[in-house]
Design a protein around this motif. Structure first.
Motif, short mmCIF file in Angstrom:
data_model
loop_
_atom_site.label_atom_id
_atom_site.label_comp_id
_atom_site.label_asym_id
_atom_site.label_seq_id
_atom_site.Cartn_x
_atom_site.Cartn_y
_atom_site.Cartn_z
N THR B 208 37.17 -25.28 -64.26
CA THR B 208 36.28 -26.34 -64.73
C THR B 208 35.91 -27.35 -63.64
OG1 THR B 208 37.97 -27.99 -65.33
CG2 THR B 208 37.50 -26.25 -66.95
N VAL B 209 36.45 -27.16 -62.42
CA VAL B 209 36.21 -28.16 -61.37
C VAL B 209 34.71 -28.36 -61.13
CG1 VAL B 209 36.62 -28.80 -58.96
CG2 VAL B 209 38.37 -27.54 -60.21
N GLU B 210 34.29 -29.61 -61.17
CA GLU B 210 32.90 -29.96 -60.83
C GLU B 210 32.91 -31.03 -59.75
OE1 GLU B 210 30.05 -30.33 -64.49
OE2 GLU B 210 32.09 -30.71 -65.17
N TYR B 211 31.94 -30.95 -58.85
CA TYR B 211 31.87 -31.92 -57.75
C TYR B 211 30.64 -32.82 -57.93
CZ TYR B 211 35.20 -28.73 -55.58
OH TYR B 211 36.30 -27.96 -55.32
N PHE B 212 30.80 -34.09 -57.56
CA PHE B 212 29.70 -35.03 -57.59
C PHE B 212 29.70 -35.82 -56.28
CE2 PHE B 212 31.08 -34.20 -61.89
CZ PHE B 212 29.89 -33.93 -62.57
N ARG B 213 28.56 -36.43 -55.98
CA ARG B 213 28.41 -37.25 -54.76
C ARG B 213 28.87 -36.48 -53.53
NH1 ARG B 213 27.69 -43.03 -53.77
NH2 ARG B 213 28.83 -42.89 -51.84
N ASN B 214 28.29 -35.30 -53.34
CA ASN B 214 28.64 -34.48 -52.18
C ASN B 214 30.12 -34.17 -52.07
OD1 ASN B 214 26.12 -34.02 -51.02
ND2 ASN B 214 26.09 -36.11 -50.19
N GLY B 215 30.74 -33.98 -53.20
CA GLY B 215 32.16 -33.61 -53.16
C GLY B 215 33.12 -34.77 -53.04
N GLU B 216 32.61 -36.02 -53.10
CA GLU B 216 33.53 -37.17 -53.02
C GLU B 216 34.25 -37.39 -54.35
OE1 GLU B 216 31.02 -39.75 -49.71
OE2 GLU B 216 31.42 -40.61 -51.67
N VAL B 250 37.61 -35.11 -51.19
CA VAL B 250 37.52 -35.86 -52.45
C VAL B 250 38.11 -37.27 -52.27
CG1 VAL B 250 38.43 -35.99 -54.81
CG2 VAL B 250 37.51 -33.83 -53.94
N HIS B 251 37.35 -38.27 -52.70
CA HIS B 251 37.84 -39.66 -52.64
C HIS B 251 38.46 -40.09 -53.96
CE1 HIS B 251 34.72 -40.51 -49.24
NE2 HIS B 251 35.66 -39.69 -48.87
N VAL B 252 37.89 -39.59 -55.05
CA VAL B 252 38.46 -39.92 -56.36
C VAL B 252 38.53 -38.62 -57.18
CG1 VAL B 252 38.23 -41.30 -58.46
CG2 VAL B 252 37.43 -42.23 -56.27
N GLY B 253 39.72 -38.33 -57.68
CA GLY B 253 39.92 -37.15 -58.52
C GLY B 253 40.04 -37.58 -59.98
N LYS B 304 32.34 -38.09 -69.02
CA LYS B 304 32.11 -37.63 -67.65
C LYS B 304 30.96 -38.40 -67.02
CE LYS B 304 32.25 -33.16 -67.33
NZ LYS B 304 31.65 -31.82 -67.51
N LYS B 305 29.87 -38.57 -67.81
CA LYS B 305 28.68 -39.29 -67.33
C LYS B 305 29.04 -40.73 -66.95
CE LYS B 305 24.43 -40.57 -69.22
NZ LYS B 305 23.65 -40.65 -70.49
N GLN B 306 29.75 -41.40 -67.86
CA GLN B 306 30.13 -42.80 -67.61
C GLN B 306 31.05 -42.93 -66.40
OE1 GLN B 306 31.67 -44.98 -70.96
NE2 GLN B 306 30.13 -44.21 -72.38
N LEU B 307 32.02 -42.01 -66.31
CA LEU B 307 32.98 -42.08 -65.21
C LEU B 307 32.32 -41.84 -63.86
CD1 LEU B 307 35.89 -40.23 -67.00
CD2 LEU B 307 36.12 -42.49 -65.93
N VAL B 308 31.48 -40.80 -63.80
CA VAL B 308 30.83 -40.47 -62.53
C VAL B 308 29.94 -41.64 -62.11
CG1 VAL B 308 29.17 -38.94 -61.41
CG2 VAL B 308 31.00 -37.98 -62.81
N ALA B 309 29.26 -42.27 -63.08
CA ALA B 309 28.40 -43.41 -62.76
C ALA B 309 29.24 -44.58 -62.22
CB ALA B 309 27.63 -43.85 -64.00
N ALA B 310 30.34 -44.87 -62.91
CA ALA B 310 31.17 -46.01 -62.50
C ALA B 310 31.83 -45.76 -61.14
CB ALA B 310 32.24 -46.28 -63.56
N SER B 312 30.73 -43.71 -58.78
CA SER B 312 29.68 -43.70 -57.76
C SER B 312 29.37 -45.13 -57.34
CB SER B 312 28.41 -43.02 -58.29
OG SER B 312 28.67 -41.67 -58.58
N GLN B 313 29.25 -46.00 -58.34
CA GLN B 313 28.95 -47.40 -58.04
C GLN B 313 30.09 -48.01 -57.21
OE1 GLN B 313 28.49 -49.94 -61.50
NE2 GLN B 313 28.10 -51.71 -60.16
#
Lengths: 318, 318
Positions: B208-216, B250-253, B304-310, B312-313
């Protein structure tokens, strides 16, 4: 061939110039950490010194050699660090075999191949020996040397997890930390960083787990195809070996890596009181009680059969 | 509500009888280890003492309570160990909330809810505080207490791997080892043992691993269905949370565990210099910089949407 004290080893080193420091093949944090620490210490005394290894130093360990520019010279003195046997020198064996003048090691299985050897099997890592040797050279352990030594100790103990950790290991770690070692950064790179390729290979590996003897033996098989398709580097496959040992109820964990049609490399891991080294010795290999290895000249299936038979017999007799 | 010194805490404890020792919900090695160590120390002084926890003690931690038979009594003195906030007492909160007379902790986020509190945020674990407190009670640390303390320190530091390890942590570990703690056995049970079910869940999680923000940012999602089908216990899911943080780059898992149609529990892990606790605080959660958690009342996708947004910010602003 004679055993020397640490003071005799230091005294001999102080008399040498142009020192080649040999690490073992498939180098780990301990052989490289003791090599780079000793190299820094000797250079700080104005000597030329160079770490030599049959295999390239992976990206993971590159930080151990920061600030250690390559020096070109014909070595006049040859020292081996963390090398239990000359056979482990890989492609450097034909060049330096029979010519090693000093060996600093901690493997109980050390074959005393060097002209003079200091082996402390109570030390968790060769870097623990180096921690005592370097001050005898009159060199103060600085943050770079301390980081090299910490890396060797941390990697050889599974970050202070294995049976080789002693009170002295912890006390040395305390002192290295006080010297400014960036331990969290090193630990993250050594223990908590996996490439995406490694993760992919791990998933593949988990699909191959087989149990024998009511789950006392667990076997993982890595074929060349799996490794190739995952895109994982050879060093990525190392960590896989600890997976089968970690399964509840497993006494001996086996990882079989296919190297050629008729060659496999085997990693054995065993918690106390089981002895992986004893089992590998039956196949001409060796190592530590907790972690050992061997090579078998046959295909994967045949290797699995032979290993399961040998381990079952071992578990029967223990 | 007042801060007390460790000597004042010890003096107060010596005056008490019939002591209830509260651990936090979803108990870990540190809250249980400090609880059982303090319980042994108080009993050795002839007092009645009992460790209390809202959740049952899993098989994994049962050894911490060996030899500590249950005592039935109405607690007259209430002590909380490793409990940062009363909310973390779970089902014991309605019973003991507002009545806690002493709190011994190491969380910087401790909310000072107790009548008297000693909080040392420099300590890697509450057990490190307990190591200093117990001798002040006039109790000698024996092998059972030492094993309890070692377990708390080892589990709260990821076996001496995290940033909270100090030279003092290592020195305490050295002394506990000298007292005879079977560290390799404890380490094997704490860090190197996975049930077959856990291994199965891990394989599912890796898919299920998904990456966001270029893998950060890496996100793992555990649905109720996946957990159920693997047969894994709730404690098996804990270790999964460290997987995404370990992927290179990865910066945040993030690990999102589906608890109900409209409830997820989130575990965040972040290496230095990132701060998981700060991010979780945006969702009403908290913890340590390296590891924190929160609950969000929504489905997995929305979380997931809320977490990735927060996150990323957060990464944008840092």
């Amino acid at each position: 061939m004679m055993e020397v004290s640490l003071i005799e080893a230091a005294t001999w080193l102080l008399q040498q110039q142009d020192i080649g420091i040999l690490c073992h093949q498939s180098p780990d944090g301990d052989t490289l950490g003791s090599g780079s620490a000793l190299c820094r210490a000797l250079r700080s005394l104005g000597k030329r010194a160079q770490v030599l290894c049959s295999d390239p130093i992976g990206k993971r360990f590159a930080f151990l050699f920061e600030g250690l520019e390559e020096q070109q010279f014909e070595p006049k003195a040859i020292v081996a660090v963390d090398v239990a046997d000359e056979q482990l020198l890989g492609s450097l064996q034909p060049v330096y075999g029979g010519k090693i003048q000093l060996c600093i090691d901690h493997h109980p299985s050390n074959t005393h191949y060097a002209e003079r050897w200091f082996v402390n099997p109570q030390a968790s890592a060769a870097c623990e020996v180096m921690y005592s040797l370097i001050p005898l050279l009159g060199v103060k352990i600085d943050i770079a040397i301390a980081s090299d030594l910490y890396t060797g100790i941390a990697t050889d103990t599974g970050c202070f997890q294995y049976i080789n950790v002693t009170p002295r290991t912890f006390r040395i770690a305390a002192e290295l930390l006080e010297l400014g070692v960036p331990a969290p950064k090193i630990n993250h790179a050594m223990f908590a960083t996996k490439s995406r390729e490694r993760l992919q290979l791990e998933r593949e590996a988990l699909n191959t787990v087989e149990y024998f003897r009511n789950g006392e033996i667990a076997v993982i098989t890595l074929t060349r195809k799996m490794v190739k398709e995952s895109g994982a580097a050879d060093e990525d496959t190392d960590g896989i070996a600890s997976i089968p040992r970690c399964i509840e109820g497993v006494h001996v964990g086996v990882t079989i890596k296919e190297k050629a049609d008729d060659l496999v490399k085997v990693s054995l891991r065993a918690p106390q009181p089981y002895n992986a080294s004893e089992i590998c010795a039956k196949f001409g290999g060796g190592g530590h009680p907790g972690a050992a290895g061997c090579a078998i000249h046959c295909g994967v299936k045949e290797a699995k059969k032979q290993l399961v038979a040998a381990i079952s017999q071992y578990l029967e007799e223990i």
